[in-house]
Design a protein around this motif. Structure first.
Motif, PDB file in Angstrom:
ATOM      1  N   PRO A 530       0.664  -1.402  -0.005  1.00 23.23           N
ATOM      2  CA  PRO A 530       0.217   0.202   0.127  1.00 23.23           C
ATOM      3  C   PRO A 530       0.943   1.259   0.060  1.00 23.23           C
ATOM      4  CG  PRO A 530      -0.909  -1.568   1.389  1.00 23.23           C
ATOM      5  CD  PRO A 530       0.473  -2.125   0.921  1.00 23.23           C
ATOM      6  N   GLY A 531       0.435   2.292  -0.848  1.00 25.47           N
ATOM      7  CA  GLY A 531       1.124   3.540  -0.811  1.00 25.47           C
ATOM      8  C   GLY A 531       2.080   3.426  -1.999  1.00 25.47           C
ATOM      9  N   ASP A 532       2.551   2.248  -2.529  1.00 27.17           N
ATOM     10  CA  ASP A 532       3.547   2.248  -3.860  1.00 27.17           C
ATOM     11  C   ASP A 532       2.732   2.735  -5.228  1.00 27.17           C
ATOM     12  OD1 ASP A 532       5.402   0.977  -2.234  1.00 27.17           O
ATOM     13  OD2 ASP A 532       5.370  -0.873  -2.948  1.00 27.17           O
ATOM     14  N   GLU A 533       3.568   3.213  -5.899  1.00 29.68           N
ATOM     15  CA  GLU A 533       3.133   3.720  -7.323  1.00 29.68           C
ATOM     16  C   GLU A 533       3.876   3.142  -8.299  1.00 29.68           C
ATOM     17  OE1 GLU A 533       2.844   8.143  -6.345  1.00 29.68           O
ATOM     18  OE2 GLU A 533       2.765   8.281  -8.486  1.00 29.68           O
ATOM     19  N   SER A 540      -0.023   6.802 -14.431  1.00 31.86           N
ATOM     20  CA  SER A 540       0.536   6.405 -13.374  1.00 31.86           C
ATOM     21  C   SER A 540      -0.407   5.767 -12.193  1.00 31.86           C
ATOM     22  CB  SER A 540       1.561   7.179 -12.386  1.00 31.86           C
ATOM     23  OG  SER A 540       0.973   8.513 -12.103  1.00 31.86           O
ATOM     24  N   TYR A 541       0.006   4.900 -11.592  1.00 30.15           N
ATOM     25  CA  TYR A 541      -1.013   3.907 -10.570  1.00 30.15           C
ATOM     26  C   TYR A 541      -0.598   4.131  -9.137  1.00 30.15           C
ATOM     27  CZ  TYR A 541      -2.641   2.324 -15.368  1.00 30.15           C
ATOM     28  OH  TYR A 541      -3.056   2.127 -16.608  1.00 30.15           O
ATOM     29  N   LYS A 542      -1.457   4.691  -8.386  1.00 31.89           N
ATOM     30  CA  LYS A 542      -1.075   4.556  -7.042  1.00 31.89           C
ATOM     31  C   LYS A 542      -1.759   3.697  -6.139  1.00 31.89           C
ATOM     32  CE  LYS A 542      -0.189   7.515  -3.239  1.00 31.89           C
ATOM     33  NZ  LYS A 542       0.676   8.304  -2.568  1.00 31.89           N
ATOM     34  N   PHE A 543      -1.464   2.572  -5.442  1.00 22.37           N
ATOM     35  CA  PHE A 543      -2.018   1.707  -4.741  1.00 22.37           C
ATOM     36  C   PHE A 543      -2.391   2.354  -3.420  1.00 22.37           C
ATOM     37  CE2 PHE A 543      -1.307  -2.525  -2.025  1.00 22.37           C
ATOM     38  CZ  PHE A 543      -2.707  -2.715  -2.455  1.00 22.37           C
ATOM     39  N   GLN A 544      -3.521   2.399  -3.165  1.00 22.22           N
ATOM     40  CA  GLN A 544      -4.208   2.858  -2.035  1.00 22.22           C
ATOM     41  C   GLN A 544      -4.373   2.116  -0.818  1.00 22.22           C
ATOM     42  OE1 GLN A 544      -3.629   5.870  -2.429  1.00 22.22           O
ATOM     43  NE2 GLN A 544      -5.248   7.176  -3.621  1.00 22.22           N
ATOM     44  N   LEU A 560      -7.556  -1.007  -4.388  1.00 20.30           N
ATOM     45  CA  LEU A 560      -8.010   0.421  -4.883  1.00 20.30           C
ATOM     46  C   LEU A 560      -6.712   1.298  -5.277  1.00 20.30           C
ATOM     47  CD1 LEU A 560     -10.095   2.695  -5.175  1.00 20.30           C
ATOM     48  CD2 LEU A 560      -9.498   3.478  -2.696  1.00 20.30           C
ATOM     49  N   PHE A 561      -6.954   1.565  -6.602  1.00 21.42           N
ATOM     50  CA  PHE A 561      -6.012   2.308  -7.375  1.00 21.42           C
ATOM     51  C   PHE A 561      -6.391   3.732  -7.801  1.00 21.42           C
ATOM     52  CE2 PHE A 561      -4.133  -1.954  -7.694  1.00 21.42           C
ATOM     53  CZ  PHE A 561      -2.702  -1.689  -7.681  1.00 21.42           C
ATOM     54  N   ASN A 562      -5.652   4.747  -7.635  1.00 21.24           N
ATOM     55  CA  ASN A 562      -5.853   6.121  -8.155  1.00 21.24           C
ATOM     56  C   ASN A 562      -4.950   6.230  -9.332  1.00 21.24           C
ATOM     57  OD1 ASN A 562      -7.732   6.715  -6.129  1.00 21.24           O
ATOM     58  ND2 ASN A 562      -6.326   8.155  -5.107  1.00 21.24           N
ATOM     59  N   VAL A 563      -5.737   6.441 -10.446  1.00 20.94           N
ATOM     60  CA  VAL A 563      -4.806   6.658 -11.736  1.00 20.94           C
ATOM     61  C   VAL A 563      -4.684   7.949 -12.159  1.00 20.94           C
ATOM     62  CG1 VAL A 563      -5.014   5.791 -14.035  1.00 20.94           C
ATOM     63  CG2 VAL A 563      -6.157   4.526 -12.404  1.00 20.94           C
ATOM     64  N   TYR A 564      -3.558   8.118 -12.616  1.00 19.42           N
ATOM     65  CA  TYR A 564      -3.257   9.781 -12.957  1.00 19.42           C
ATOM     66  C   TYR A 564      -2.680   9.726 -14.265  1.00 19.42           C
ATOM     67  CZ  TYR A 564      -3.357  10.455  -7.911  1.00 19.42           C
ATOM     68  OH  TYR A 564      -4.001  10.537  -6.714  1.00 19.42           O
ATOM     69  N   GLU A 565      -3.111  10.755 -14.899  1.00 19.48           N
ATOM     70  CA  GLU A 565      -2.481  11.095 -16.255  1.00 19.48           C
ATOM     71  C   GLU A 565      -1.635  12.322 -16.196  1.00 19.48           C
ATOM     72  OE1 GLU A 565      -5.041  11.653 -19.794  1.00 19.48           O
ATOM     73  OE2 GLU A 565      -3.518  11.166 -21.210  1.00 19.48           O
TER      74      GLU A 565
END
Lengths: 650, 181
Positions: A530-533, A540-544, A560-565
């Protein structure tokens, strides 16, 4: 009680279908039409009886009657109603019953539709369809009955295989079966033509719509299977050259060849034996598909629905059909001396001949790849696997050739094409194709197959557009109206042709989807806490973190992943790992899919360790939606042909 | 009889016969070979550098031998775990990890290693001859060979989930520490 009624109805159907073989044959022998009518009544009665059988099984499912073995094996009380009904074809026994039911439905339809127009071939058609029904019903009753009881009744069922608890599965098998079984009608008509000696174009005209219908159903079935594999199996792809996938692909390939070569017989009265041969092969491959899936002879992801014990019966059944149908073809083919010869190598008929040839070569390569492991194991006792590299190497070049022919064949003249004709039809498309290829290279497409595909796509698209333009400007000047009205008129006067070309456009769109999603796919497998990206492509994907989730009949974990462009948050993605209640305890992977620019971002969680680390496969599949759109356009093209207006008899 | 008559009949007989012969077999029945026997020797070019690597030069060490290919989905799954195994044991002087790249195009194999990472040498097995010697029937497969050159363990399928700790704690570590398995 209800299930016994269904059982007896199916036993009665077996008796009735034996009568359905005999009655029309007696009618033929004695010349008494009453017997032939009895044959038609037999198929109709069959349909009603087997419907009763299916109905009783569905009823038992809905009642959650766990005294019925098939219901115990394939459902439980928490299974949603939607899947409870679809469980009818979720297991071996039920899916055979479902097969028989569609067969009876089609036989009945064909008997009523073609009754008046095909009196000479009708008795044969009835007898052949009834024989096929006998084959399936005997298998169901004696070896694979879904109507068995368990005593004492159980309190709870085992549940439907979790992989099958998905909308894709509800539709994928029925469509495949509609295709497989649908081909039985052209097949029966072809055999009826051989037996009755009415070997003209009659059977081909009668079966044109049946062929198209079966073909598009099979097409949809295959595409839906791919879609299901894509989001349910969690490996980011949609086609793996699995033996059972191949089993549905082979009848499709030969069926496509048949669909094209019948046109040559309609127009030029050529390819007579060839067409008979093709439809027999198509239907045989449909049966082979059933055999491969049901016998467990090959190792496959579809292994959840097989049973080697019944393999022997299906093999005997299939062999009987093969030997009789090819036997009849060989014996009767001597009657089919065709005088007309090819006038020129550069003509539409020879383009169709090449089309057929390459479709058959394509089928042969798939056939070899599928059965080679079995052959080696049987002869030498050695285990081998044939994987994607074989198919990519041998299959792709053949596909490219078929695609080029797809552009050439519709635009070339029958009999003999002049140089003038060739230049007129192909100069613009070749220039367009070259220009398109150069542009593709400039925007960064460098691999050889994608470039070749780009050339072909531009070429074929240009032939279609220039053809439509020529025809509509002809109609526009002919009637002195605008080009738009011209397009409408061109369409109206050539519905079959343009329906076919729309289907070709669908193929092009699908090819672009396949190229985009395979050649330009990005992927990464990664272990995260958790917390890794991590990043893939522009995203980019951040593992919440992980959380527990629960459904009606399953529980699992969701990442749960947050996805960023760049720095912009664009989406939340939640891949899951599920464990279904019921007997199997088999974990399933629910991929998280986020559509973006007609492609997908795709995450699939493959592993969770005790201390909360997860393994994730991440994919970026550009243009993958085009595959599904392409299927839709192909369907539209077929619908346009199926519903074309009837030509006035001149 | 015409030519195509004969061809059709022969093809029919062949296919039906093949199915009949194949019906009794179990496609998932894998012959268990080689565990407890001497590991076959081999040599071949390094996937990345092209220099020739020879099995004999690793004699006396504990070898983890992993057969993989870039076209194999399950190999992707286990790849991070293989790197982790190598990371965990690479400081032992007697530990060697080797990949055998099975029936792969050099370009594809290099692409695979570049995108997923590589910390140990891989040997090209384009024709699959090494795989044949080891009785590999599909990738991934992993063999663990002891210091006497005897195959002590074979695993068919990806090293993921509980298999990871089983392999590292029950096989590799005891072997490295000279204990009996």
């Amino acid at each position: 009680m209800i299930i016994e009624i269904g059982y007896f109805a199916v036993i009665a159907a077996l008796v009735v279908s034996i009568a359905g073989i005999l009655a029309p044959l007696i009618g033929l022998k004695t010349g008494n039409p009453a017997w032939i009518r009895a044959g038609r009544q037999a198929v109709t009665a069959n349909f009603i009886l087997i419907s009763l059988g299916c109905g009783s099984l569905i009823y038992s499912f809905l009642l959650r009657d766990f005294s019925v073995k098939y219901v115990v094996m394939n459902s439980n009380s928490r299974l949603p109603v939607f899947y409870t009904v679809a469980a009818l074809w979720g297991g071996h026994e039920g899916s055979l019953l479902f097969w028989a039911w569609i067969l009876a439905a089609f036989a009945t339809l064909a008997a009523w539709i073609h009754w008046k127009s095909h009196p000479e071939t009708m008795p044969y058609l009835l007898a052949i369809e009834s024989s096929l029904t006998v084959g399936f019903l005997a298998l169901i009753i004696f070896l694979s009955s879904p109507f068995e009881r368990v005593f004492p009744a159980l309190a709870e069922g085992m549940d439907l295989n979790p992989l099958l608890q998905d909308p894709g599965m509800v539709f994928h098998p029925p469509f495949l079966y509609l295709g497989y079984v649908g081909f039985s009608i052209p097949f029966s008509f072809a055999l009826a033509a051989l037996l009755s000696g009415r070997l003209g174009e009659e059977w081909i005209r009668a079966t044109h719509r049946w062929t198209l219908f079966s073909w598009i159903m099979l097409t949809f079935g295959i595409i839906m299977g791919g879609y299901w594999a894509y989001y349910e199996l969690g490996w980011g792809g949609y086609w793996a050259w699995d033996p059972v996938e191949n089993a549905s692909f082979m009848p499709w390939l030969v069926g496509t060849a048949f669909l094209h070569s019948v046109m040559v017989q309609e127009k030029r009265k050529m390819f007579k034996v060839w067409n008979l041969f093709l439809i027999i092969v198509t239907f045989s491959l449909s049966l082979l598909g059933t055999f491969l899936v049901r016998s467990g002879i090959l190792s496959s992801v579809h292994a959840f629905a097989n049973d080697p014990g019944r393999g022997v019966y299906i093999l005997i059944f299939m062999s009987t059909v093969l030997i009789l149908s090819f036997g009849i073809l060989i014996i009767r083919s001597n009657k089919l001396k065709v005088k007309i010869e090819m006038d020129s190598v550069i003509s539409r008929e020879s383009a169709y001949l090449f089309n057929n040839l390459f479709f058959l070569i394509a089928t042969a390569t798939v056939f070899l790849g599928t059965l080679y492991p079995l052959l080696v194991d049987t002869l030498y006792g050695t285990k081998v696997t044939v994987g994607a590299p074989y198919y990519n190497k041998v299959f792709l070049p053949i596909v490219l050739i078929i695609l080029i022919l797809m552009g050439i064949a519709p635009m070339i003249a029958w009999r003999k094409a002049s140089m003038e004709n060739l230049r007129k039809n192909f100069l613009v498309p070749v220039i367009a194709a070259l220009a398109g290829t150069v542009i593709s290279a400039i925007i960064g497409i460098r691999q050889i197959y994608p470039l070749a595909a780009a050339f072909i796509v531009f070429f074929v698209a240009a032939t279609i557009i220039s053809d439509l333009y020529k025809n509509s400007s002809y109609w526009a000047s002919h009637s002195g109206t605008s080009l738009l009205t011209g397009i409408w008129k061109a369409w109206y006067h050539n519905q079959r042709r343009y329906g076919g070309l729309v289907t070709h456009i669908g193929v092009l769109v699908m090819i672009l989807g396949i190229i985009g999603s395979s050649a330009y796919k990005l992927e990464k497998t990664i272990i995260l806490k958790p917390g890794d990206e991590f990043s893939l492509g522009h995203y980019s994907y951040k593992f919440q973190g992980l959380q527990d989730v629960q459904g009606i009949n399953w529980e699992g974990a969701e990442a749960l992943f947050n996805v960023y462009e760049g720095n912009n948050f664009i989406a939340e993605m939640r891949p899951q790992k599920r464990r279904y209640s019921g007997g199997s305890q088999m974990p399933t992977t629910e991929a998280a899919i986020y559509p973006r620019h007609m492609g997908d971002l795709y995450l699939s969680m493959t592993d969770i360790t005790q201390d909360g680390w997860i393994t994730v496969m991440a994919f970026q599949n550009p243009l993958i939606h085009w595959i599904w759109y392409g299927g839709g356009i192909m369907g539209l093209g077929v619908v346009l042909i199926l519903f074309k207006r009837k030509r006035r008899e001149s | 009889m015409k030519g195509w008559h004969v061809a059709t009949i022969v093809a029919l007989i062949g296919i039906i016969g093949l199915f009949y012969a194949g019906l009794g077999r179990d496609p998932r029945n894998i012959p268990t070979v080689l565990v407890g026997t001497a590991a076959p020797s081999f040599s071949g070019p390094n996937v990345q550098s092209g220099e020739i690597l020879s099995f004999d030069s690793y004699k006396g060490k504990i070898i983890v031998l992993n057969f993989w290919a870039s076209w194999c989905q399950e190999c992707r799954l286990e790849h991070q775990n293989l790197l982790a195994i190598n990371g965990e044991f690479r400081n032992y002087p007697d530990f060697v990890m080797l990949g055998i790249d099975y029936q792969d195009q050099p370009g594809d194999a290099n692409g695979f290693l570049n995108s997923f990472g590589s910390s140990y040498p891989h040997i090209r097995d384009i024709k699959g001859t090494i795989a044949i010697d080891y009785g590999v029937y599909g990738v991934p497969e992993t063999f663990i060979i002891d210091s006497k050159g005897i195959i002590r363990f074979k695993y068919v399928g990806p090293i993921i989930g509980p298999v990871y700790s089983q392999v590292t704690e029950k096989i590799i570590r005891p072997l490295l520490e000279g204990k009996e398995l």
